[in-house]
Design a protein around this motif. Structure first.
Motif, short mmCIF file in Angstrom:
data_model
loop_
_atom_site.label_atom_id
_atom_site.label_comp_id
_atom_site.label_asym_id
_atom_site.label_seq_id
_atom_site.Cartn_x
_atom_site.Cartn_y
_atom_site.Cartn_z
N THR A 284 0.82 -1.22 0.00
CA THR A 284 0.00 0.00 0.00
C THR A 284 0.85 1.26 0.00
OG1 THR A 284 -0.15 -0.13 2.42
CG2 THR A 284 -1.93 -1.13 1.16
N SER A 285 2.11 1.15 0.41
CA SER A 285 2.97 2.33 0.39
C SER A 285 3.49 2.62 -1.02
CB SER A 285 4.16 2.15 1.34
OG SER A 285 4.94 1.03 0.96
N LEU A 439 -6.73 6.15 -4.51
CA LEU A 439 -6.49 6.45 -3.10
C LEU A 439 -7.48 7.46 -2.55
CD1 LEU A 439 -2.60 6.91 -2.84
CD2 LEU A 439 -3.93 5.02 -1.94
N THR A 512 1.77 8.24 1.09
CA THR A 512 1.81 6.77 1.11
C THR A 512 3.11 6.25 1.71
OG1 THR A 512 2.68 6.71 -1.15
CG2 THR A 512 0.28 6.55 -0.89
N VAL A 527 -4.64 8.13 4.69
CA VAL A 527 -4.67 7.58 3.34
C VAL A 527 -5.26 6.18 3.40
CG1 VAL A 527 -3.32 6.96 1.31
CG2 VAL A 527 -2.62 8.89 2.71
#
Length: 539
Positions: A284-285, A439, A512, A527
């Motif tokens: 997810t980053s 996002l 992120t 986020v």
């Protein structure tokens, strides 16, 4: 003879002799769609037509008996001169005669392109319904599609050259279109409790309940839409080829629908197994999905299951708002993925990057009879003979090539989704804003202050100018940035978002990666990746 006399008058005459839909019939259908767990509130879309007015009447009876609440929504498209007056008339009947809470949703066409007005109307309609569902805490929205609508839909898709999945028709349960672009609406489901009922019975239901409805005469003009033309075509079903008669179309549709449901369940189970085995990993980053191929498993899977599986992977990363492309295109992509050759490519806004590595496996097996299994490869069509391990009587060394695909956002360029504005209030959080259709981001001031004004910030992609600016802030900031960027190695950082201050004309953070400039810590943010869950049929 007018088209109305051809399509509608015979139904009105037949409805005088037909039985309306009973509460028991409707309740059983709806309870199954609710999975026999009645929610505290549910919604329904009421256009004012006969089907939706019958749905409103039955929903009111159901809500009364089962101790729940039903809220009705009427969308005013504002495309016809009398649409506002008609929407108000529908509201009066639903509120005063049927007894349901009701809200009119007026569409705003200000920023909508005028070409493809039918598609734009659908998009705006479902976005308005999704927002209302979130506002009322509704997780189930009822639509009044009937068996007649299903036949029309299947024939329309047949004319477009649709294949198995498309010809299965509308689902009785699906996620609300537009739910991915309205925060909180990703769990709203569309239910179609009347999908197995003929239109003549919804008309009979309104007759029995003495409920008036509104007839949109454009729905009977065969020159207005393809669906209207098909509706006129179907009005003389006794003159149609046997295969195209409504009963046979529905039987065909039901068989394909069951097969589609099985594919959905099988593809979800496959996805769960691949994630559990860490062959599929989602960062997810970095907004990166890594898929390590397991050909033995895929060779035994039906192609339709693998197509459904691939769709799940694509939609996790893709910014595209197009819900689907043809099954044929997915099949071609699958063959390219499972028989990898050097070279990367893009598909559905996703960059597919291939890599491979060799591993050595040392195996020992007990001597025994040779066993052969024959498997037909769907990728090559050839028969593969697989020998059992018991064939070998001494240790063997095997060299195996492991293929991996990385799925990331393709280069953004001047993509219209790549910039979003966030208004940060003086106190509390901003609204959630969808960036790049991937996002959800919201911001707030980190500390209380005397400043009561709101602040506008911009979410945009990272650029090389941001890197230059950060490096100019000194060694400590540069080293901190470089450490933050290590986990993002191999990812095009220009596909990641930054929070930008338009007044200061500089970057504030890379959310992120949780990188926040020390001088800008008066701002905080949250986020979330857009939610993805595509099991859409009940078991």
């Amino acid at each position: 003879m007018s088209a109305y006399n051809i399509t509608m008058r015979p139904l009105l005459q037949a409805a005088r002799l037909a039985e309306g839909i009973s509460l028991d019939e409707f309740s059983l259908s709806l309870l199954r769609l609710f999975d026999f767990k009645v929610p505290p509130v549910f919604g329904l879309a009421v256009s004012g037509g006969v089907d939706s007015m019958a749905l409103a009447l039955l929903s009111k009876k159901f809500a009364t008996v089962y101790g729940t609440k039903a809220v009705a929504f009427t969308v005013n498209h504002a495309l016809r001169p009398n649409s506002t007056v008609e929407a108000q008339n529908v509201s009066d009947i639903v509120r005063n005669k049927i007894g349901l809470d009701h809200e009119i949703l007026n569409l705003d066409w200000k920023y909508v392109e005028q070409h493809g007005i039918e598609r734009s109307a659908r998009t705006l309609r479902y976005e308005a319904l999704a927002k209302s569902c979130v506002r009322y805490n509704v997780e189930h929205l009822l639509l009044a599609h009937t068996l007649d609508d299903q036949v029309e839909t299947v024939l329309m898709r047949l004319m477009r050259g649709a294949r198995k999945s498309g010809l299965a028709g509308m689902r009785r349960i699906s996620w609300i279109p537009g739910g991915k672009t309205v925060f909180g609406a990703e769990q709203v489901k569309i239910l179609r409790p009347l999908l197995l009922e003929k239109k003549v019975r919804t008309i009979a239901t309104c007759f029995e309940g003495e409920i008036p409805w509104f007839e949109d005469m454009t729905n009977h003009d065969p020159s207005y839409t393809k669906r209207n033309a098909i509706r006129v075509f179907l009005s003389s079903s006794d003159k149609l080829p046997v295969a195209l008669r409504p009963r046979n179309v529905i039987l065909f549709c039901e068989r394909l629908s069951e097969r589609r449901r099985q594919d959905d369940v099988a593809s979800l189970n496959l996805l769960k197994k691949e994630v559990a085995a860490t062959r599929i990993k989602l960062s997810t980053s970095k907004l990166l999905l890594t898929w390590t191929l397991n050909p033995i498993v895929y060779e035994n899977m039906p192609l339709s299951v693998l197509v459904s599986f691939l769709r799940r992977l694509v939609v996790t990363i893709s910014p595209s708002t197009i819900p689907d492309v043809s099954t044929r295109q997915y099949e071609e992509i699958l063959k390219r993925l499972l028989l990898p050759v050097k070279g990367n490519f893009t598909f559905m806004g996703v960059l597919w990057t291939h890599s491979s590595r060799k591993i050595t496996i040392r195996e020992t097996a007990v001597a025994g009879p040779v066993e052969k299994r024959k498997i037909r490869s769907w990728t090559t069509g050839k028969i593969i003979e697989s020998l059992s391990e018991s064939q070998f009587s001494e240790p063997i060394v095997l060299t195996k090539l492991i293929h991996t695909w990385k799925l990331s956002r393709e280069s953004m360029g001047n993509d219209k989704y790549s910039t979003a504005l966030v208004t940060v209030p003086a106190v509390g959080w901003s609204e959630w804003v969808l960036w790049d259709n991937r996002l959800w981001i919201r911001c707030a001031k980190a500390y209380a202050s005397d400043d009561t004004s709101s602040k506008t910030i911009v979410i945009r992609p990272f650029t090389e100018n941001d890197r230059i600016y950060i490096h100019k802030l000194g060694n400590d900031v540069r080293h901190s940035f470089d450490r933050t960027m290590k986990p993002a190695k191999g990812v095009d950082i220009t596909t990641l978002p930054v929070i930008h201050d338009p007044e200061l004309c500089r970057i504030l953070s890379i959310p992120t990666l949780d990188f926040l400039l020390e001088s800008e810590k008066q701002l905080k943010y949250e986020v979330k990746m857009r939610d993805h869950d595509f099991v859409t049929d009940k078991r």
